[in-house]
Design a protein around this motif. Structure first.
Motif, PDB file in Angstrom:
ATOM      1  N   GLY A   1      -4.605   8.575   5.171  1.00 19.02           N
ATOM      2  CA  GLY A   1      -3.706   7.839   4.279  1.00 19.02           C
ATOM      3  C   GLY A   1      -2.446   7.374   4.986  1.00 19.02           C
TER       4      GLY A   1
ATOM      5  N   ASP B   1      -0.995  -1.219  -4.435  1.00 14.96           N
ATOM      6  CA  ASP B   1      -2.225  -0.522  -4.082  1.00 14.96           C
ATOM      7  C   ASP B   1      -1.824   0.930  -3.832  1.00 14.96           C
ATOM      8  OD1 ASP B   1      -4.688   0.279  -3.191  1.00 14.96           O
ATOM      9  OD2 ASP B   1      -4.764  -1.099  -1.489  1.00 14.96           O
TER      10      ASP B   1
ATOM     11  N   LYS C   1       0.859  -1.187   0.000  1.00 12.38           N
ATOM     12  CA  LYS C   1       0.000   0.000   0.000  1.00 12.38           C
ATOM     13  C   LYS C   1       0.900   1.243   0.000  1.00 12.38           C
ATOM     14  CE  LYS C   1      -2.076  -1.466   3.658  1.00 12.38           C
ATOM     15  NZ  LYS C   1      -2.978  -1.616   4.810  1.00 12.38           N
TER      16      LYS C   1
ATOM     17  N   ASN D   1      -7.248   5.959  -6.979  1.00 13.51           N
ATOM     18  CA  ASN D   1      -7.729   6.405  -5.683  1.00 13.51           C
ATOM     19  C   ASN D   1      -6.985   7.675  -5.302  1.00 13.51           C
ATOM     20  OD1 ASN D   1      -9.466   4.123  -5.130  1.00 13.51           O
ATOM     21  ND2 ASN D   1      -7.579   2.946  -4.952  1.00 13.51           N
ATOM     22  N   ALA D   2      -7.718   8.766  -5.159  1.00 16.12           N
ATOM     23  CA  ALA D   2      -7.079  10.034  -4.831  1.00 16.12           C
ATOM     24  C   ALA D   2      -8.012  10.872  -3.972  1.00 16.12           C
ATOM     25  CB  ALA D   2      -6.711  10.787  -6.108  1.00 16.12           C
TER      26      ALA D   2
ATOM     27  N   LEU E   1       1.356   5.371  -0.539  1.00 19.51           N
ATOM     28  CA  LEU E   1       0.720   6.679  -0.498  1.00 19.51           C
ATOM     29  C   LEU E   1       1.666   7.710  -1.100  1.00 19.51           C
ATOM     30  CD1 LEU E   1      -1.624   8.485   0.493  1.00 19.51           C
ATOM     31  CD2 LEU E   1      -0.357   8.736   2.643  1.00 19.51           C
TER      32      LEU E   1
ATOM     33  N   ARG F   1      -2.420   5.054  -3.570  1.00 16.98           N
ATOM     34  CA  ARG F   1      -3.322   6.167  -3.312  1.00 16.98           C
ATOM     35  C   ARG F   1      -2.525   7.454  -3.460  1.00 16.98           C
ATOM     36  NH1 ARG F   1      -6.907   4.540   2.038  1.00 16.98           N
ATOM     37  NH2 ARG F   1      -7.783   2.643   1.146  1.00 16.98           N
TER      38      ARG F   1
END
Length: 134
Positions: free
Chosen positions: A61, A29, A2, A50-51, A4, A31
């Motif tokens: 986040g 994944d 994940k 995704n934002a 960010l 963001r």
């Protein structure tokens, strides 16, 4: 993993990071969070699915992420011409996520040891470091 991506101002660093990460780590994944709507829009244009925008999106986040990547200013309150709030900087700094920070000499923050390296070279190095976490 994940990931960010956080950016502000015009979102050009974030846009380039999103593009590079999606090309090299398509199963991640990802963001993207902008400190403003322009930065978010540019990261969406680069392919982020995704934002979100703003302080709370950064805070949430940072709790979600395994890795955070963005310019050094995301850990400095009032950086990026005031777009990084103290709460945003604290969220990034206190996150359990691994952090990859790009040392850009801008906005009254100078990083000793950073020479006149092009942004492209810095971003390549940052994404390589991010990939080492996988």
């Amino acid at each position: 993993m994940k990931i960010l991506v956080i950016d502000g101002q015009g979102g050009n660093i974030g846009r380039q990071l999103v593009k590079m990460i999606l090309e090299r780590m398509p199963d991640s994944d990802l963001r993207a969070v902008g400190t403003n709507s322009i930065a978010t829009a540019n990261m969406l244009k680069a392919g982020a699915v995704n934002a979100a925008t703003g302080e709370n999106a950064v805070i949430v986040g940072c709790r979600w992420a395994d890795a955070i990547i963005g310019p050094l200013g995301i850990v400095i309150a009032d950086a990026l011409m005031g777009e990084v709030t103290p709460a945003m900087a604290a969220a990034v700094g206190q996150s359990d996520a691994a952090r990859v920070l790009i040392p850009l000499n801008r906005c009254e923050t100078l990083v000793a040891g950073v020479k006149d390296t092009s942004t492209g070279v810095l971003l390549e190095d940052a994404v390589e470091k991010l990939m080492s976490f996988v």
